[in-house]
Write a protein that holds these residues in place. Structure first.
Motif, mmCIF file in Angstrom:
data_model
loop_
_atom_site.group_PDB
_atom_site.id
_atom_site.type_symbol
_atom_site.label_atom_id
_atom_site.label_comp_id
_atom_site.label_asym_id
_atom_site.label_seq_id
_atom_site.Cartn_x
_atom_site.Cartn_y
_atom_site.Cartn_z
ATOM 1 N N UNK A 291 -32.846 -48.734 -68.431
ATOM 2 C CA UNK A 291 -31.484 -48.726 -68.978
ATOM 3 C C UNK A 291 -31.436 -48.137 -70.389
ATOM 4 N N UNK A 292 -32.356 -48.560 -71.250
ATOM 5 C CA UNK A 292 -32.365 -48.064 -72.627
ATOM 6 C C UNK A 292 -32.615 -46.560 -72.673
ATOM 7 N N UNK A 293 -33.534 -46.087 -71.836
ATOM 8 C CA UNK A 293 -33.846 -44.665 -71.811
ATOM 9 C C UNK A 293 -32.657 -43.824 -71.385
ATOM 10 N N UNK A 294 -31.904 -44.291 -70.390
ATOM 11 C CA UNK A 294 -30.741 -43.544 -69.908
ATOM 12 C C UNK A 294 -29.608 -43.595 -70.938
ATOM 13 N N UNK A 295 -29.418 -44.763 -71.558
ATOM 14 C CA UNK A 295 -28.402 -44.862 -72.606
ATOM 15 C C UNK A 295 -28.712 -43.892 -73.759
ATOM 16 N N UNK A 296 -29.993 -43.810 -74.108
ATOM 17 C CA UNK A 296 -30.407 -42.897 -75.183
ATOM 18 C C UNK A 296 -30.167 -41.445 -74.795
ATOM 19 N N UNK A 297 -30.423 -41.109 -73.539
ATOM 20 C CA UNK A 297 -30.211 -39.733 -73.074
ATOM 21 C C UNK A 297 -28.745 -39.336 -73.210
ATOM 22 N N UNK A 298 -27.833 -40.216 -72.805
ATOM 23 C CA UNK A 298 -26.405 -39.917 -72.936
ATOM 24 C C UNK A 298 -26.002 -39.797 -74.403
ATOM 25 N N UNK A 299 -26.451 -40.762 -75.216
ATOM 26 C CA UNK A 299 -26.052 -40.790 -76.625
ATOM 27 C C UNK A 299 -26.592 -39.596 -77.395
ATOM 28 N N UNK A 300 -27.807 -39.165 -77.071
ATOM 29 C CA UNK A 300 -28.441 -38.068 -77.804
ATOM 30 C C UNK A 300 -27.913 -36.706 -77.390
ATOM 31 N N UNK A 301 -27.762 -36.505 -76.088
ATOM 32 C CA UNK A 301 -27.465 -35.164 -75.590
ATOM 33 C C UNK A 301 -25.993 -34.941 -75.239
ATOM 34 N N UNK A 302 -25.229 -36.025 -75.062
ATOM 35 C CA UNK A 302 -23.786 -35.943 -74.839
ATOM 36 C C UNK A 302 -23.403 -34.897 -73.772
ATOM 37 N N UNK A 303 -23.848 -35.075 -72.542
ATOM 38 C CA UNK A 303 -23.508 -34.109 -71.495
ATOM 39 C C UNK A 303 -22.017 -34.136 -71.160
ATOM 40 N N UNK A 304 -21.504 -32.970 -70.771
ATOM 41 C CA UNK A 304 -20.113 -32.878 -70.334
ATOM 42 C C UNK A 304 -19.968 -33.225 -68.863
ATOM 43 N N UNK A 305 -20.987 -32.892 -68.101
ATOM 44 C CA UNK A 305 -20.973 -33.190 -66.668
ATOM 45 C C UNK A 305 -22.336 -33.761 -66.285
ATOM 46 N N UNK A 306 -22.349 -34.498 -65.175
ATOM 47 C CA UNK A 306 -23.584 -35.129 -64.709
ATOM 48 C C UNK A 306 -23.731 -34.882 -63.212
ATOM 49 N N UNK A 307 -24.941 -34.499 -62.793
ATOM 50 C CA UNK A 307 -25.263 -34.383 -61.371
ATOM 51 C C UNK A 307 -26.443 -35.310 -61.102
ATOM 52 N N UNK A 308 -26.216 -36.341 -60.310
ATOM 53 C CA UNK A 308 -27.260 -37.308 -60.015
ATOM 54 C C UNK A 308 -27.894 -37.003 -58.653
ATOM 55 N N UNK A 309 -29.124 -36.479 -58.693
ATOM 56 C CA UNK A 309 -29.841 -36.133 -57.463
ATOM 57 C C UNK A 309 -31.090 -36.982 -57.265
ATOM 58 N N UNK A 310 -31.534 -37.670 -58.311
ATOM 59 C CA UNK A 310 -32.767 -38.454 -58.214
ATOM 60 C C UNK A 310 -32.601 -39.558 -57.189
ATOM 61 N N UNK A 311 -33.614 -39.730 -56.375
ATOM 62 C CA UNK A 311 -33.612 -40.804 -55.377
ATOM 63 C C UNK A 311 -35.051 -41.161 -55.065
ATOM 64 N N UNK A 312 -35.234 -42.314 -54.463
ATOM 65 C CA UNK A 312 -36.569 -42.755 -54.111
ATOM 66 C C UNK A 312 -36.594 -43.227 -52.677
ATOM 67 N N UNK A 313 -37.761 -43.537 -52.221
ATOM 68 C CA UNK A 313 -37.965 -43.953 -50.851
ATOM 69 C C UNK A 313 -38.481 -45.387 -50.813
ATOM 70 N N UNK A 314 -38.994 -45.895 -49.679
ATOM 71 C CA UNK A 314 -39.244 -47.327 -49.536
ATOM 72 C C UNK A 314 -39.849 -48.004 -50.745
ATOM 73 N N UNK A 315 -39.396 -49.245 -50.972
ATOM 74 C CA UNK A 315 -39.862 -50.166 -52.018
ATOM 75 C C UNK A 315 -39.230 -49.933 -53.380
ATOM 76 N N UNK A 316 -38.673 -48.761 -53.610
ATOM 77 C CA UNK A 316 -38.029 -48.534 -54.901
ATOM 78 C C UNK A 316 -36.583 -48.070 -54.735
#
Length: 349
Positions: free
Chosen positions: A77-102
């Motif tokens: 959570x902290x890492x993602x909050x920092x990414x938004x605060x530091x880089x201030x993206x205008x748009x976001x594309x969420x493609x990351x995904x995982x497979x069993x257990x995570x």
């Protein structure tokens, strides 16, 4: 095979893309950089499959002046909050995904962190990857965004259905335009080693049997990765509003009506049997496949067929690459990739 995007001069956009070391994410990052956007790429380089393949994907654009790589986990959570605060993206594309257990950590908790970052940092549009697997037990063909999807058959599909509902709630509560994309059986160069095309090609070359579930008698809307990326870019550039057609009764599953939210299928409209898929590989490789015929795999749906009429209506685009063309491109890439890996291995010795 790059598909040109015909459009007028446009302002450069800062876009946060999760999963840029992944199959689809790396292709998308390349295309966005080619058209002049700035890409902030997030990936944790998990060892779910060959990390060297992920690093090789990144190496194609890691030195691009408009690319910024962040080694981070969506569940942090902290890492993602920092990414938004530091880089201030205008748009976001969420493609990351995982497979069993995570699944839950990445697909649900991680997606929540992405959603939370959007209203607090003025993101103008969130595009996120869903999957045709959300259609689950539905047998009405072709699959349409306007059909209900209440019976997923796998945990992965359930987690992606959760993403769709979570995004809708944020679109409604905060007015953040959100677009969910249901991908249909993506294949092509730089694909994952655990995907059918990769496994089939490797096995045919090694004269090893390939597992053909449902004895190859089902159909899939196999969709070439360039078609997927084109669909992502077309929808990324079309920020949704509320559906003006809503009559005040039950909102349509694909368009909402009470929130700036859309769902689109991105898939080839011509479903193909896996046996035809294998024939294409045999032709390209010049070798016959040894096939082990098996019953339908647990959790698999018998058939998929994409209705992309909404994508065509709203963006003017439909997937166009045939399995014959796309399969040939994959085999060319596979041979070159294996050759390069072999040369590297010999140099190390």
């Amino acid at each position: 095979m790059a598909l040109a995007v015909a459009q007028p001069a446009r302002l450069r956009v800062k876009i946060l893309v999760t999963g840029t070391a992944g199959f689809i994410g790396s292709h998308l990052a390349m295309r966005l950089l080619e058209r002049g956007d700035h890409v902030i790429g997030i990936d944790n380089l998990s060892d779910y499959y060959d990390v060297n393949l992920k690093k090789a994907r990144l190496a194609r654009f890691a030195d691009h002046p408009n690319y910024t790589y962040l080694h981070a986990d969506l569940a942090d959570r902290t890492g993602i909050e920092t990414a938004f605060a530091t880089h201030k993206p205008q748009r976001v594309v969420n493609l990351a995904a995982q497979n069993p257990h995570v699944y839950v950590d990445t697909n649900v908790v991680g997606f929540l962190h992405i959603l939370e970052g959007c209203p607090h940092h003025g993101v103008e549009h969130l595009v996120f990857a869903s999957t045709s697997s959300v259609y689950g037990a539905n047998t009405t063909m072709p699959f349409s965004e306007h059909q209900p999807t209440e019976h997923p058959l796998t945990l992965y599909a359930a987690s992606k259905k959760a993403n769709e509902m979570m995004a809708h709630s944020y679109a409604h509560l905060y007015g953040i335009p959100c677009t969910g994309l249901r991908f249909f059986t993506v294949y092509g160069p730089w694909g994952r080693p655990d995907m059918a095309l990769f496994l089939f090609t490797k096995a045919i070359l090694a004269a090893e049997p390939i597992k053909v579930f449902n004895r190859g008698k089902h159909k899939r809307s196999f969709t070439y990765v360039d078609d997927i990326v084109e669909g992502v870019i077309r929808t990324l550039d079309k920020v949704p509003g509320k559906d003006a057609r809503w009559d005040g009764h039950a909102p349509d599953p694909g368009t909402s009506g009470i929130a700036p939210y859309r769902l689109y299928n991105i898939g080839n409209e011509q479903p193909v049997e896996p046996l035809r898929y294998i024939e294409v590989l045999e032709h390209c490789l010049g070798k016959k496949a040894i096939m082990e015929m098996l019953p339908l795999h647990a959790g698999d749906v018998p058939d998929t067929e994409a209705d992309v009429s909404a994508l065509i209506e709203d963006t003017g685009y439909r997937p166009v690459v045939s399995v014959e063309e796309g399969g040939g491109d994959f085999v060319d890439w596979f041979r070159d990739y294996v050759r390069q890996r072999s040369l590297m291995a010999r140099c190390v010795q």
